[in-house]
Scaffold this motif. Structure first.
Motif, short mmCIF file in Angstrom:
data_model
loop_
_atom_site.label_atom_id
_atom_site.label_comp_id
_atom_site.label_asym_id
_atom_site.label_seq_id
_atom_site.Cartn_x
_atom_site.Cartn_y
_atom_site.Cartn_z
N SER A 281 41.85 45.14 -1.89
CA SER A 281 40.59 44.54 -1.48
C SER A 281 40.23 43.36 -2.38
O SER A 281 40.04 43.53 -3.60
CB SER A 281 39.46 45.57 -1.54
N ALA A 282 40.14 42.20 -1.79
CA ALA A 282 39.77 41.02 -2.57
C ALA A 282 38.34 41.10 -3.06
O ALA A 282 38.01 40.58 -4.14
CB ALA A 282 39.96 39.77 -1.71
N ILE A 283 37.48 41.77 -2.30
CA ILE A 283 36.07 41.89 -2.71
C ILE A 283 35.96 42.76 -3.95
O ILE A 283 35.29 42.40 -4.93
CB ILE A 283 35.22 42.47 -1.56
N VAL A 284 36.63 43.91 -3.94
CA VAL A 284 36.60 44.79 -5.11
C VAL A 284 37.21 44.09 -6.31
O VAL A 284 36.68 44.14 -7.42
CB VAL A 284 37.34 46.11 -4.81
N ALA A 285 38.33 43.39 -6.09
CA ALA A 285 39.01 42.71 -7.19
C ALA A 285 38.15 41.61 -7.81
O ALA A 285 38.19 41.38 -9.02
CB ALA A 285 40.33 42.13 -6.70
N SER A 286 37.35 40.96 -6.98
CA SER A 286 36.55 39.83 -7.48
C SER A 286 35.44 40.28 -8.42
O SER A 286 34.87 39.48 -9.15
CB SER A 286 35.95 39.06 -6.30
N HIS A 287 35.13 41.57 -8.38
CA HIS A 287 34.06 42.06 -9.27
C HIS A 287 34.61 42.95 -10.37
O HIS A 287 33.88 43.73 -10.96
CB HIS A 287 33.02 42.83 -8.42
N ALA A 288 35.91 42.84 -10.63
CA ALA A 288 36.52 43.67 -11.66
C ALA A 288 36.82 42.89 -12.94
O ALA A 288 37.35 43.45 -13.89
CB ALA A 288 37.83 44.27 -11.12
N GLY A 289 36.48 41.63 -12.97
CA GLY A 289 36.78 40.80 -14.12
C GLY A 289 35.77 40.93 -15.24
O GLY A 289 34.76 41.62 -15.12
N PRO A 290 36.00 40.20 -16.33
CA PRO A 290 35.12 40.30 -17.50
C PRO A 290 33.73 39.71 -17.28
O PRO A 290 32.80 40.00 -18.04
CB PRO A 290 35.89 39.50 -18.56
N ASP A 291 33.57 38.91 -16.23
CA ASP A 291 32.26 38.31 -15.99
C ASP A 291 31.28 39.24 -15.27
O ASP A 291 30.08 38.94 -15.16
CB ASP A 291 32.42 37.03 -15.15
N CYS A 292 31.76 40.37 -14.78
CA CYS A 292 30.90 41.31 -14.04
C CYS A 292 29.98 42.02 -15.03
O CYS A 292 30.44 42.57 -16.03
CB CYS A 292 31.73 42.31 -13.27
N THR A 293 28.68 42.02 -14.75
CA THR A 293 27.70 42.61 -15.67
C THR A 293 27.27 44.02 -15.27
O THR A 293 26.47 44.65 -15.95
CB THR A 293 26.45 41.73 -15.73
N VAL A 294 27.80 44.53 -14.15
CA VAL A 294 27.42 45.87 -13.70
C VAL A 294 28.09 46.92 -14.59
O VAL A 294 29.32 46.90 -14.78
CB VAL A 294 27.82 46.09 -12.23
N VAL A 295 27.29 47.81 -15.18
CA VAL A 295 27.84 48.84 -16.07
C VAL A 295 28.55 49.93 -15.27
O VAL A 295 29.68 50.31 -15.58
CB VAL A 295 26.73 49.45 -16.93
N GLN A 296 27.88 50.45 -14.24
CA GLN A 296 28.50 51.45 -13.37
C GLN A 296 27.80 51.44 -12.02
O GLN A 296 26.65 51.00 -11.90
CB GLN A 296 28.43 52.85 -13.99
N ASP A 297 28.51 51.91 -11.02
CA ASP A 297 27.97 51.92 -9.66
C ASP A 297 26.96 53.07 -9.49
O ASP A 297 26.91 54.00 -10.29
CB ASP A 297 29.09 52.09 -8.64
N ALA A 298 26.22 52.98 -8.41
CA ALA A 298 25.22 54.01 -8.10
C ALA A 298 25.90 55.36 -7.87
O ALA A 298 27.07 55.45 -7.49
CB ALA A 298 24.43 53.61 -6.86
N TYR A 299 25.12 56.37 -8.09
CA TYR A 299 25.56 57.76 -7.92
C TYR A 299 26.22 57.99 -6.56
O TYR A 299 27.25 58.65 -6.48
CB TYR A 299 24.29 58.59 -8.05
N SER A 300 25.63 57.46 -5.50
CA SER A 300 26.14 57.73 -4.14
C SER A 300 27.49 57.09 -3.89
O SER A 300 28.20 57.47 -2.95
CB SER A 300 25.14 57.25 -3.10
#
Length: 378
Positions: A281-300
């Motif tokens: 998935s290109a979308i998932v890959a695009s948010h896996a780099g060092p610039d992503c500021t999300v600590v962890q995804d939501a519980y659901s």
């Protein structure tokens, strides 16, 4: 379980040309589905007919014995010590059916009633109930003709099996009560049976009792529910994976080494499904780099494998219970393999009722997780 195991909904269309042959052995979930949902005809094997004939001879011998035998020469329940004269026994069996056919409320779905009928017939076919082959043949004939007795939702006890639902079916077998024909038209049982060339039966000793002493309604619902939930859990993985992608989440939490820290098999299967669905998935890959500021995804999102996995493990337990019950001959009293007629408590619905309640809990939780993901999208 692979997401590729999701069956097409078109598989459930009616295919009346199929025939299920019942022998003395366990009925299978596939046979239940074939008869309940696909309108298959039913026939009895020669082995089943022979087993029923042999055990019926034992009941006839006991009927003439002065020693009281429950359900054969006695009353029922608290009246088990009351001797019933030979001339009144047929009337007693008929009265038992009429008195217990007291359900109320909405009609039970056709597929559930057909499953119930098949499962009661399966127990009769074991030869452990002492019922005559001609009684079993009427059950098979009703199923094959698509005639479905009207059974109501409320009235069963559970602790004593499915007394009321089974009694409404037995009422049709003796030519009383209401049914729906193959086209769904409601009519009197005797009318529908006459049109199909089926002769109602006159019950003899023990037969009325044997027709209502079972867990067949709840077991039929369990088999159908397990089949449907097995399919839906695959779809739950698909929708969860799509939600991770759509909400710009990560698939790193589904890694095998993380799942191995808590080695529940259902959880590992769900996480593996989601990992494969999100692979590339290109979308998932695009948010896996060092610039992503999300600590962890939501519980659901993050806990989707834990919930769907626990549901899988619960389902596996329910399927084991269903397999044990499908291999059972539930009646009281029963004719044993060595010819004894013994009272027992195998009609109690606890084993099946417990796992049905358990499945209701996990279905609600899987649905709750899905609803929370929908809320995040909105």
């Amino acid at each position: 379980m692979s997401v590729d195991t999701v069956a097409r909904h078109g598989d459930d269309c009616a295919r009346a040309e199929e025939t299920v042959v019942l022998g003395v052995g366990a009925v299978t979930p596939e046979q239940v589905l074939t008869v309940a949902r696909r309108g298959a005809a039913v026939t009895l094997s020669e082995g089943a007919l022979l087993a029923m004939s042999e055990s019926r001879r034992r009941i006839k011998d006991l009927a003439e014995d002065p020693k009281p035998v429950y359900g054969v020469s006695t009353g029922f329940g608290a009246l088990a010590t009351r001797h019933i004269p030979l001339r009144l026994r047929a009337r007693l069996q008929r009265s038992l059916i009429r008195s217990h056919a007291a359900g109320s409320g909405p009609e039970v779905e056709r597929e559930v009633v057909r499953a119930l009928m098949l499962l009661r017939l399966s127990t009769l076919a074991t030869g452990r109930t002492g019922v005559r082959p001609e009684v079993a043949r009427v059950y098979a004939a009703l199923l094959s003709a698509g005639i479905t007795p009207v059974v109501h939702e409320y009235g069963s006890l559970g602790c004593s099996g499915d007394l009321a639902p089974l009694a409404h079916v037995a009422l049709a077998v003796i030519g009383e009560g209401t049914v729906r024909d193959a086209d769904g038209v409601q009519m009197q049982a005797r009318e529908a049976m006459s049109a199909a060339g089926i002769e109602p039966v006159v019950l003899e000793e023990k037969e009325g009792l044997a027709l209502i002493n079972g867990t067949d309604g709840m077991l039929g619902m369990l088999v159908l529910a397990c089949h449907d939930l097995r399919r839906l859990l695959s779809l739950a993985d698909v929708t969860a994976a799509m939600s991770v992608e759509g909400l710009l989440g990560t698939d790193r939490v589904f890694a095998p080494d993380l799942q191995a820290l808590r080695p529940h098999p259902g959880q590992a299967a769900a996480a593996d499904n989601m990992t494969r669905l999100l692979a590339g998935s290109a979308i998932v890959a695009s948010h896996a780099g060092p610039d992503c500021t999300v600590v962890q995804d939501a519980y659901s999102l993050r806990c989707a494998p834990q919930v769907a996995g626990a549901a899988r493990d619960t389902l596996a337990h329910a399927e084991r219970v269903a397999s044990w019950e499908l291999a059972s001959a539930v009646d009281n009293p029963v004719v044993t393999l060595d010819g004894r007629v013994e009272s027992n408590g195998n009609f109690h619905g606890a084993p099946v009722g417990y796992v049905l309640d358990f499945l209701a809990i996990v279905v609600a939780d899987v649905a709750s997780m899905s609803e929370r993901r929908t809320d995040r999208f909105l």
